[in-house]
Design a protein around this motif. Structure first.
Motif, mmCIF file in Angstrom:
data_model
loop_
_atom_site.group_PDB
_atom_site.id
_atom_site.type_symbol
_atom_site.label_atom_id
_atom_site.label_comp_id
_atom_site.label_asym_id
_atom_site.label_seq_id
_atom_site.Cartn_x
_atom_site.Cartn_y
_atom_site.Cartn_z
ATOM 1 N N ASN A 275 0.820 -1.210 0.000
ATOM 2 C CA ASN A 275 0.000 0.000 0.000
ATOM 3 C C ASN A 275 0.852 1.256 0.000
ATOM 4 O O ASN A 275 0.574 2.210 -0.721
ATOM 5 N N ALA A 280 -1.825 1.688 -3.842
ATOM 6 C CA ALA A 280 -3.054 0.901 -3.704
ATOM 7 C C ALA A 280 -3.390 0.109 -4.970
ATOM 8 O O ALA A 280 -4.096 -0.894 -4.907
ATOM 9 N N LEU A 283 -2.901 -3.527 -4.696
ATOM 10 C CA LEU A 283 -3.632 -4.312 -3.689
ATOM 11 C C LEU A 283 -4.723 -5.125 -4.365
ATOM 12 O O LEU A 283 -5.921 -4.890 -4.183
#
Lengths: 320, 493
Positions: A275, A280, A283
């Protein structure tokens, strides 16, 4: 970032020019990289964030068995577990893939069917990679033909450590070609570095760029057969590499730490690192995986704890 | 991607749930804060002679934490008498081995009560619990352990065959590392056989008062450590007291200057640890990701309330843009907010006064034409907050390149050659610390020889260790704290 876009054709035109490029990458300070990884490990992930992270981690597991004693029975059991990790809870997501030896691909494929759980096969004379090029390519083609969705190849660490970078590069290119299927699609290629043998962070950064330029879809830390396997700082350097590679080329490459990640707490630390280092966008099981076997049951146990408020014993989760 | 069923595209990821870290506050219940505190004189908490007091608040919420006594000149006199008495009758007569037992005991109690100390420090100071827990308090214990080890070995420290203590030390410490500065002052003083009267900063007295409780818990003989709380007047009384043999001060250069004037012509010995405007120098061959971490740690650690903060980034022009891009991306991941949340990176500014100073100097920077940038960052409604900020296009002539801001504000200056880097780094009235980032070991040594700074960090920044001396050149003060060198300030040869 503002780093110059490498002209891959030029960079890989000779051993000398590839060497110049790889050795021109910014160095990695070991103390600093380890300190950064340790700092990120102090993030405190609680309540809703923990629930989110555990479910995400389950979907990122490449459930692995890579043993000489593997049998069709073992692989069928593992595949069943991959599809329904927690038979007691239908809301529990499936894992990303099962990871097995090439001769088990057919069995896994048959069991997993259209479940969406992928079959990843190691190849190229895993784990040492010490075989002739033709054998490695035949190993790969065999796994793809048997239905593997993903190929986890090992690099020739001997060639890398003796500075024959172009040889390593060309081998990855050749394996990527061997991942092609007759219908024009291709199996996705994960390139295993065996960071425990490459040892230095400078080496990890260099091999990361080399593999990405050669067309790796994923870069992976380890076979699980060499200690240390995945480490936080080693993975941190790889996450920096995929982040920088996207900045200059626009192409996203996935990262897979494998081996040694057994506890949910560790998996969550890796997700924090993804992260905050890569961002992000990574992810997602399409861009980040855990190569693991025992990790899954710990994730399930923590998941049940989060839902019910109490721990159950290991006997309440299946051993496959 | 050839096979979309296997690998998703980046576009779909924007709709995905984000990994939002849920609040993870450290519990306040581990620490008991009394509603009011007396002065710690002669082993007891006593009311001040004239009964004056002041309030200490949490800078993150402006909530009043406790009422604290304000020591007058008469209170300071009582404290110095207690210290003198303890020195003459007990502490100077005690063997080094016995003194070390007390210091080891204090160090262990600090470790045992570390959570309590960390929470209290973060409440009173505003610094993130991650730092008070992982940096401040462990270092506090480390300094006590380190100097405990010296107490019975002073004759081997290189300051003569029979070094004697100076007597009573008057010590005045700042608000940026309240407990750590206490440790830097008290541990070597006690190890060397001195007794102390210490005045903590008026905005951060609470951990010093908890330390006083720890002295009681350790059965430290009464009067060896005395804590007098108050503001500038109290500090002046400590420094000017005729029976104080040694003055040790950490704080601003202005106050340091007036202390030097006060003690001039007396027999008191003085150490001053004052301001800084450190250069963090990044060469084109630096390990860039770690250098960015070092820049962040150099200026945003403890909200930049660090005398040795790397407040000037000197970056080689050929890599300046890349380094800046990476720095900005990294700054966007810094988490500002509740100091007690374990995931907070940037806490509150310590006081309204300090916030006003940071704001005014930052406005000057903007008015003088430097480019100001901060990441998108929500500041809490209450308390004192300032976003992490960088100024680009700064030249040596800008005030933000010369004056100590003591806040999370970085001035970015470029250079072309190593010689120019040295010249610019040294072109400041201060000289406390510097950082050098390069892959070339020989260049680190070349730079360290030429930098006029007490500490030069190589490929790291803001690293402290009890074995390492710390102190400044020029207007950053004189004397060294820490290490074997730190004993010298508390010994008569």
């Amino acid at each position: 970032m503002t780093a110059l876009l490498p002209d891959v054709a030029e960079v890989t035109s000779s051993d000398a020019s590839l060497r110049r490029f790889l050795h021109g990458l910014p160095g990695v300070d070991q103390v600093g990289a380890e300190a950064r990884a340790a700092e990120l490990a102090t993030r405190s992930i609680k309540t809703t964030a923990k629930e989110f992270a555990i479910d995400l981690a389950i979907t990122m597991v490449d459930l692995t068995t890579l043993e000489g004693q593997d049998t069709p029975g073992k692989v069928r059991a593992l595949s069943a577990k991959a599809m329904r990790p927690d038979p007691a809870d239908p809301t529990c997501p499936a894992v990303a893939a099962v990871c097995i030896y090439p001769d088990m691909v057919g069995v896994a494929k048959q069991t997993l069917g259209e479940s969406g759980v992928r079959v990843a096969s190691v190849a190229t004379a895993f784990p040492s990679g010490r075989a002739a090029r033709e054998i490695k390519l035949a190993d790969t083609r065999n796994a793809v033909a048997a239905g593997a969705d993903e190929i986890d190849m090992v690099i020739d660490r001997g060639a890398f450590l003796s500075g024959r970078y172009l040889e390593v590069y060309e081998e990855i290119l050749a394996v990527r070609e061997a991942c092609a299927r007759p219908d024009g699609s291709e199996a996705h290629l994960k390139v295993i570095f065996e960071t425990g043998e490459l040892q230095t962070f400078d080496n990890i950064r260099r091999i990361s760029w080399l593999a990405m330029m050669a067309g790796a879809h994923f870069i992976k830390t380890s076979t699980g057969k060499v200690q240390p396997a995945a480490t936080m700082p080693g993975t941190l350097v790889m996450l920096e590499a995929v982040r920088d590679f996207r900045d200059v080329t626009g192409t996203m490459v996935g990262v897979k730490p494998a081996g040694g990640i057994r506890a949910s707490k560790e998996a969550i630390r890796y997700l924090v690192m993804v992260n905050e280092i890569a961002g992000a966008d990574w992810l997602d099981p399409a861009w980040f995986r855990f190569g693991a076997s025992t990790l899954l049951n710990d994730l399930l146990m923590q998941r049940t704890k989060m839902k019910t408020g109490h721990y159950t014993g290991p006997d309440y989760f299946t051993l496959d | 991607m050839a096979d979309d069923t296997v690998v998703g595209s980046a576009a779909t990821s924007t709709t995905r749930a984000m990994f939002d870290y849920a609040p993870a506050p450290e519990s306040r219940s581990v620490v008991d804060i009394a509603s009011s505190y007396g002065l710690f004189i002669d082993g007891e908490f006593t009311d001040p002679v004239d009964g004056r007091s002041f309030k200490t608040i949490s800078p993150a919420s402006e909530e009043v934490l406790a009422e604290v006594s304000e020591a007058s000149e008469r209170d300071v006199d009582l404290a110095v008498r207690a210290a003198r008495n303890a020195h003459t009758k007990v502490w100077s007569k005690m063997s080094g081995r016995e003194r070390s037992k007390y210091l080891f005991r204090i160090a262990r109690i600090i470790q045992e009560r570390s959570r309590e100390l960390a929470v209290l420090e973060s409440l009173d100071n505003g610094k993130p619990i991650r730092e008070s827990r992982d940096v401040d308090v462990p270092l506090v214990a480390a300094y006590f352990f380190y100097y405990a080890g010296w107490a019975d070995k002073l004759q081997y420290a290189g300051f003569g065959p029979d070094p004697r203590p100076l007597g009573v030390a008057g010590q005045v410490i700042p608000w940026n590392f309240p407990l750590l500065m206490l440790a830097w002052k008290i541990a070597p003083a006690l190890a060397a056989g001195n007794t102390v009267v210490l005045k903590p900063a008026e905005t951060t007295p609470l951990t010093s008062l908890l330390f006083a409780e720890i002295c009681q818990q350790a059965d430290l003989p009464p009067g060896v450590v005395n804590i007098v709380t108050g503001a500038g007047e109290t500090g002046r009384a400590v420094v000017a007291h005729p029976d104080v043999d040694k003055v040790a001060f950490t704080g601003s250069t202005d106050v340091g200057r007036s202390i030097a004037q006060t003690v001039a012509g007396t027999t008191k010995s003085v150490t001053l640890e004052l301001g800084g405007k450190a250069a963090n120098i990044v060469f084109d061959d630096a390990p860039v990701d770690q250098a960015v971490e070092g820049i962040v740690n150099g200026i945003f650690f403890n909200q930049g309330h660090v005398c040795c903060a790397g407040s000037r980034l000197l970056v080689q022009e050929s890599v300046a843009q890349d380094v800046l891009d990476r720095l900005k991306r990294r700054m966007a991941t810094l988490r500002l907010g509740d100091p007690l949340d374990k995931n907070t990176d940037i806490g509150a500014i310590n006081s309204a006064e300090q916030l006003a100073k940071i704001r005014s100097l930052s406005d000057v920077g903007e008015a003088e034409g430097a480019g100001r940038w901060s990441p998108a960052c929500d500041l809490p409604q209450h308390g004192f907050w300032f976003p992490p900020t960088i100024f680009t296009g700064v030249s040596q002539a800008h005030r933000i390149a010369r004056e100590e801001i003591f806040g999370p504000v970085l001035s970015v200056i470029t250079f072309r050659t190593p010689a120019e880097a040295v010249e610019k780094a040294n072109n400041t009235p201060f000289g406390l610390s510097a950082g050098v980032w390069t892959d070339k070991g020989s260049r680190i040594l070349w730079m360290a020889d030429r930098l006029r700074a007490g500490v030069v960090w190589a490929n790291t920044f803001n690293k402290f260790d009890p074995t390492s001396p710390f102190g400044g050149y020029k207007e950053s003060g004189y004397g060294r704290e820490g290490g074997r060198h730190g004993l010298e300030a508390y010994l008569a040869k």
